[in-house]
Enzyme design. Structure first.
Site, PDB file in Angstrom:
ATOM      1  N   GLU A   1       6.024   7.105  -5.858  1.00 55.01           N
ATOM      2  CA  GLU A   1       5.850   5.962  -4.956  1.00 55.01           C
ATOM      3  C   GLU A   1       5.502   4.729  -5.806  1.00 55.01           C
ATOM      4  O   GLU A   1       4.723   4.817  -6.751  1.00 55.01           O
ATOM      5  CB  GLU A   1       4.712   6.246  -3.958  1.00 55.01           C
ATOM      6  CG  GLU A   1       4.521   5.127  -2.936  1.00 55.01           C
ATOM      7  CD  GLU A   1       3.453   5.420  -1.883  1.00 55.01           C
ATOM      8  OE1 GLU A   1       2.514   6.200  -2.157  1.00 55.01           O
ATOM      9  OE2 GLU A   1       3.555   4.851  -0.772  1.00 55.01           O
TER      10      GLU A   1
ATOM     11  N   LYS B   1       8.989   4.176   4.761  1.00 55.74           N
ATOM     12  CA  LYS B   1       7.746   4.889   5.114  1.00 55.74           C
ATOM     13  C   LYS B   1       7.438   4.700   6.598  1.00 55.74           C
ATOM     14  O   LYS B   1       7.372   3.568   7.098  1.00 55.74           O
ATOM     15  CB  LYS B   1       6.612   4.349   4.249  1.00 55.74           C
ATOM     16  CG  LYS B   1       5.323   5.142   4.302  1.00 55.74           C
ATOM     17  CD  LYS B   1       4.360   4.565   3.266  1.00 55.74           C
ATOM     18  CE  LYS B   1       3.152   5.421   3.024  1.00 55.74           C
ATOM     19  NZ  LYS B   1       2.346   4.905   1.894  1.00 55.74           N
TER      20      LYS B   1
ATOM     21  N   CYS C   1       4.359   9.688   0.872  1.00 57.36           N
ATOM     22  CA  CYS C   1       2.907   9.757   0.742  1.00 57.36           C
ATOM     23  C   CYS C   1       2.151  10.058   2.041  1.00 57.36           C
ATOM     24  O   CYS C   1       2.068  11.197   2.452  1.00 57.36           O
ATOM     25  CB  CYS C   1       2.394   8.486   0.071  1.00 57.36           C
ATOM     26  SG  CYS C   1       0.784   8.775  -0.695  1.00 57.36           S
TER      27      CYS C   1
HETATM   28  N1  LIG Z   1       0.106   5.780  -0.647  1.00 54.79           N
HETATM   29  C1  LIG Z   1      -0.385   6.480   0.343  1.00 54.79           C
HETATM   30  O1  LIG Z   1       0.162   6.561   1.408  1.00 54.79           O
HETATM   31  C2  LIG Z   1      -1.682   7.165   0.020  1.00 54.79           C
HETATM   32  C3  LIG Z   1      -1.996   8.291   0.977  1.00 54.79           C
HETATM   33  C4  LIG Z   1      -3.338   8.893   0.677  1.00 54.79           C
HETATM   34  O2  LIG Z   1      -3.915   8.689  -0.384  1.00 54.79           O
HETATM   35  C5  LIG Z   1      -3.920   9.752   1.710  1.00 54.79           C
HETATM   36  O3  LIG Z   1      -5.082  10.138   1.538  1.00 54.79           O
HETATM   37  O4  LIG Z   1      -3.269  10.042   2.718  1.00 54.79           O
END
Ligand SMILES: NC(=O)CCC(=O)C(=O)O
Length: 284
Positions: free
Chosen positions: A47, A117, A158
């Protein structure tokens, strides 16, 4: 039923990311060639691999797709190395709106999938981490699936890892590998990163790949620990914190076996708890 072995060598590139976009792209390009020279056919980046991760950077580093330096580098790298390339994510701009977007390029260098996303990373943990992607970004609304030699691969990014329903929709569409470019952090990462990947893998009987940037020492501190997980929820490979490439020889017949042996997708009581509208999708 006998399952036929179907293997793909995959590489997850946990690249170092700094503030210089050109250097980030050159570094990623060099690591893609290294992964290809080690035999990988399906290669994934992290990412925000072209910029630091943070709401204040999205505007400065955003590019339109496919006409920008990051898309051009990814297309060229996929073509020259003859690989399927999951181009991590980078901030996308379209019609004055910003998205956190993953692009996928085939061995001819053609863009074959684009995923924005869907669940924006908005959390507030006092003494830990506060982050609000929705201050700047818009969420995507569409799933994205691409094909690697007959294998369906689905994309998330993520924070999307936390949403089981998205992963289940992909499974119901016949996906066997889920790939999440992902910059978890040092507050939630230690407790949740591996757990969430193993959960999505065992719930949906798919391979899960999650690819983090390497840990830096300024701004947002990424957890690292990129990981390849099997449909049995076995951790096949896991990185440490620094720049590293991890490899896995994925045998897709493992999906067939676990789906036959533990047939939860035929046993689910959708008459009682249909959390995903399965009627609209074909199940494998
Ligand atoms: N970049 C993200 O979306 C981080 C996601 C993350 O750290 C989480 O705890 O969920």
């Amino acid at each position: 039923m006998k399952s036929v072995m179907r293997t793909i060598r995959t590489a997850l590139i946990q690249s170092r990311v700094g503030t210089n976009r050109t250097e980030n792209l050159e570094n990623a390009s060099k690591l893609i060639s290294q992964a290809k020279n080690s035999g990988a056919k399906l290669i994934s980046l992290p990412e925000c691999f072209n910029s630091p991760y943070g709401t204040k950077f999205f505007n400065e580093y955003a590019e339109s797709i496919p006409n920008g330096p990051t898309s051009e580098m990814l297309s060229k790298a996929a073509r020259e190395n003859q690989v399927y390339l999951v181009g991590g994510t980078f901030p996308e701009i379209e019609n004055e709106k910003f998205y956190n977007t993953c692009t996928v390029w085939n061995p001819e260098g053609k863009l074959v999938a684009k995923y924005r996303k869907m669940h924006l990373f908005d959390i507030d943990i006092p003494g830990g981490i506060t982050f609000k992607e929705s201050d700047v970004l818009f969420a995507g609304n569409e799933l994205a699936i691409f094909d690697v030699e007959g294998v369906k691969v689905g994309l998330g990014i993520c924070y999307d890892l936390r949403f089981e329903e998205l992963a289940k929709l992909y499974r119901l569409k016949g996906v066997e590998i889920l790939i999440y470019p992902a910059a978890f952090n040092t507050t939630t990462g230690p407790m949740h990163f591996e757990l969430l990947q193993r959960s999505r893998a065992v719930d949906n009987q798919v391979f899960v790949f999650a690819i983090s940037p390497a840990r830096g020492d300024q701004g947002y501190i990424a957890w690292g620990h990129s990981q390849i997980t099997s449909p049995w929820a076995k951790v096949i490979a896991q990185a440490k914190e620094g720049e590293e490439i991890i490899y896995g020889d994925i045998d897709l017949s493992e999906c067939d076996k676990v789906r036959q042996q533990i047939p939860i997708f035929h046993q689910r009581r959708n008459d009682i708890y249909n959390t995903v509208e399965i009627g609209a999708f074909s199940s494998k």
